[in-house]
Every structure is written in C-alpha cells, then in structure tokens.
Design an enzyme around this catalytic site. Structure first.
Site, PDB file in Angstrom:
ATOM      1  N   ASP A 139     -41.963-104.073   8.508  1.00  0.00           N
ATOM      2  CA  ASP A 139     -40.866-104.989   8.186  1.00  0.00           C
ATOM      3  C   ASP A 139     -40.457-104.827   6.727  1.00  0.00           C
ATOM      4  O   ASP A 139     -41.167-104.204   5.920  1.00  0.00           O
ATOM      5  CB  ASP A 139     -41.272-106.431   8.467  1.00  0.00           C
ATOM      6  CG  ASP A 139     -41.482-106.695   9.951  1.00  0.00           C
ATOM      7  OD1 ASP A 139     -40.829-106.016  10.763  1.00  0.00           O
ATOM      8  OD2 ASP A 139     -42.308-107.575  10.293  1.00  0.00           O
ATOM      9  N   HIS A 186     -38.917 -98.707  10.666  1.00  0.00           N
ATOM     10  CA  HIS A 186     -38.679-100.148  10.810  1.00  0.00           C
ATOM     11  C   HIS A 186     -39.192-100.684  12.148  1.00  0.00           C
ATOM     12  O   HIS A 186     -39.241-101.899  12.341  1.00  0.00           O
ATOM     13  CB  HIS A 186     -37.179-100.432  10.678  1.00  0.00           C
ATOM     14  CG  HIS A 186     -36.876-101.799  10.175  1.00  0.00           C
ATOM     15  ND1 HIS A 186     -37.855-102.731   9.926  1.00  0.00           N
ATOM     16  CD2 HIS A 186     -35.697-102.410   9.856  1.00  0.00           C
ATOM     17  CE1 HIS A 186     -37.301-103.855   9.489  1.00  0.00           C
ATOM     18  NE2 HIS A 186     -35.986-103.679   9.443  1.00  0.00           N
TER      19      HIS A 186
END
Length: 370
Positions: free
Chosen positions: A345, A341
């Site tokens: 995204d 992450h």
C-alpha cells in the site's frame, strides 16, 4: 455543313445578345436579320463553306445582303464618254480543302494489356545531396543475444503482471559526502577498496526492509499466497556491454559498509569480464538501480520479478533548498521507489522510502537503530 456553321453563328450571336442584356423580343428580331445586314460576314461564310465546283444551291442557305439605295443624282448636261471596261482579273484559285484524315502511325510493337495492379512504379534514381559522402542513410540488423531476449521477456512480464506504482523523494547528500571525504583515505588503506555511495544506500535499504517486511515479500500467483522472506538479498543493477545484469548481494542485513563495497566490486569485475554465473544472479528480494552514474535526473524503474519493489537512484546536483528557514545550496538526489500495488500500500511504500532517506542523510540512525 454550311447549315451547321450558320446555326453555330446564330447561337453565338444569341449568346452575345444575352450577355449585353437585350430582352428576348429584341434579339429574336435581330438574330433573323443579322446576316442580311452583314454582307462581309456572309461572303466569308460562302468562301469557307462552298468547295470548288459545288452547286449554287448552297448559296440559298445564306440570305443575300440587300442592295443599298443609291441617292438621286442631279441631271448632267452632257453625259461623259464611257471608258472601255478593264479586263477582268481572274480570282485567285482557292486552296483545296482536305477531305480525308491523315494516316495514324501504327506502333512498331503490338500493344500488351496489363492489369493496373501488375504495373509497378519505377523508383526515381537517387539524387546526390550535398554532403552525401559524409554520412550514409543506411540501416542494418543484428540478432538479439540470449541475454537481451531474456531481459526483454522478464521486463515485459513484470509490466503485464504487477500493478506498478512509483513514489518519489529527495535526499540531501551533504552529510554522506562529508563522511566520505573525511574517511575515504583511511577506509582505502584499511580495506584496500574505495568508499562509495552505493554501500550507504544498500545498507539503508536493508535497514528499511527490516522495518517494512512487506516490501521484501512477494506474491505467489500459482497458490495465491504472500511469501515473506526473512533474509535480505539485494540485487544491484550493473550495465555491461552485453546488457543489464543484476548480481545479488546476499544476507545484506549482516554486512557492514566494507563488506558491501567489497562484494559490489567483485561482482562488478566479474560482470565486466563476462564471468557472472547463473548463481550470481539468481534470487534477490529487492533491487537497486543507480542511473546517477550516467547523469540521470529523474526516472521510474521497472520491478525485477519475482520481486515487489525497486529503488532508483539518480544523479547528485546542487539545488537551492530551505534549511532552518534559510535558502542554501545543497547536493541533492532524487530517489524513486516503484512497488507492486497489489501487495504494498501507499503508506508502507512512503514510510519505506522515508526510512531510506533518513538513513542516508544521517548514518547515525543505523547505529542508534532509530
């Protein structure tokens, strides 16, 4: 000694009077005269407290019982002739009371003092349980081989470095199963290799990686830069007796189903024979792990560094699903995408996984480049 026993009996009577609820003024009077009214008790105390040959002074510790008044008798006409008194019977000899403590036996060995910390508990002997001969509760240790140590090190580095997040989806395997059942014989006859499901997922992943190049990228922690790879090398996790290995299929974007199946078969054979070289497992921009061959229903794979994402395949199970407003039983598979992450995204990750889903459910998407 007699005074002590006398006082003990006084206190005993005191407790009895208190227990029955007599007021203090009454038990004080009764307590002083209790022994005078009980000649039997005084006689017993005298026998217990006065040894043979003791002085009569000890008798003064106990008050004598008052003599009862005899009732007046009527005068007789003539007194009867008195009978001669019988010979007095001597009292039985009292048993001698020991005045010294019996000797204490001395130990055969001298006592040795030890600190409490030095005393070790003695283990209880093992108790034979029913059926103990069928299975022994034992354990043994084995040295970790170098491959297992390297795998553990890399997986722990991935957990400590990446901000891993997993997204899920499900794939209807009806079309791909129908295509495989229809063309597997012709495919085997032409390419001399079986057609499986792995080639469909590898090709669909390459197609989705081209659409979402950030999933194919990686963060260089040394220079704090994002490295975008223009090639697609997909690592395929293979379970071997020595551990999990991830040989790499290189330039997948330029392969078809037959090339992918042939490469997977060759790498798998080398892994089972323990003939994989370092070059066969070096690199890789994306990984696919197929836990469905072991019957896995659901799982969250761990990223294989230095990569940014991994696709987890699972078992195919029939489940009721809604198709065109109707409930139908379809062969379904859960898929999971774990991604870093820090770089990827949620929008890119979900879009990437949906692109794989579309390419597997309908391979015509690949031909039409949709």
């Amino acid at each position: 000694m007699c005074i002590n026993i006398f006082n003990c009996l006084r206190f005993f009577c005191l407790e009895v009077y208190i227990a029955v609820g007599l007021p203090v003024s009454i038990w004080r009077v009764i307590g002083d005269r209790a022994f005078a009214a009980t000649p039997c008790l005084v006689s017993v105390i005298r026998l217990l407290c006065i040894p043979d040959g003791a002085s009569d002074l000890c008798l003064s510790c106990f008050p004598a019982a008052p003599a009862k008044a005899k009732p007046a008798e009527a005068p007789a006409a003539a007194a009867p002739k008195a009978e001669p008194p019988a010979a007095a019977v001597p009292p039985p000899a009292a048993a001698s009371i020991p005045t010294q403590m019996p000797p204490v036996p001395s130990p055969s060995q001298p006592l040795v003092s030890k600190p409490v910390s030095a005393v070790k508990p003695t283990p209880a002997p093992p108790v034979a349980e029913p059926g103990a001969g069928k299975g022994l509760r034992s354990e043994h240790r084995e040295k970790m081989n170098r491959m297992r140590q390297r795998i553990a090190q890399r997986l722990k580095e991935a957990q400590n470095t990446c901000a891993m997040l997993t997204t899920f989806n499900e794939i209807d395997m009806s079309n791909i199963q129908e295509m495989r059942a229809r063309h597997k014989d012709a495919f085997l006859k032409k390419h001399n290799i079986k057609l499986g499901f792995m080639s469909a997922f590898v090709k669909a992943s390459a197609f989705a990686l081209q659409e979402q190049p950030v999933v194919n990228a990686v963060i260089d922690d040394t220079t704090k830069e994002v490295v975008y790879r223009d090639y697609i090398d997909i690592s395929v996790a293979v379970a071997t007796p020595r551990g999990l290995v991830v040989p790499v299929i290189r330039n997948v974007e330029a392969m078809n189903y037959a090339d992918i199946e042939r490469t997977i078969s060759e790498l798998g054979e080398k892994a089972r024979k323990n003939e994989l070289a370092i070059e066969d497992m070096d690199g890789g921009t994306f990984t696919i792990s197929n836990g469905g061959v072991f019957g896995s229903l659901f799982g969250t794979p761990i990223i294989n560094p230095p990569q940014s994402a991994i696709l987890g395949m699972h078992g195919i199970f029939d489940r009721p699903v809604a198709v065109g407003g109707k409930v139908e039983v379809r062969p379904m598979m859960y898929v999971a995408l774990t991604y870093d992450h820090r770089l990827i995204d949620g929008r890119e990750a979900v879009t990437f996984l949906r692109k794989i889903k579309a390419a597997v459910e309908d391979p015509r998407v690949l031909l039409l480049d949709l």
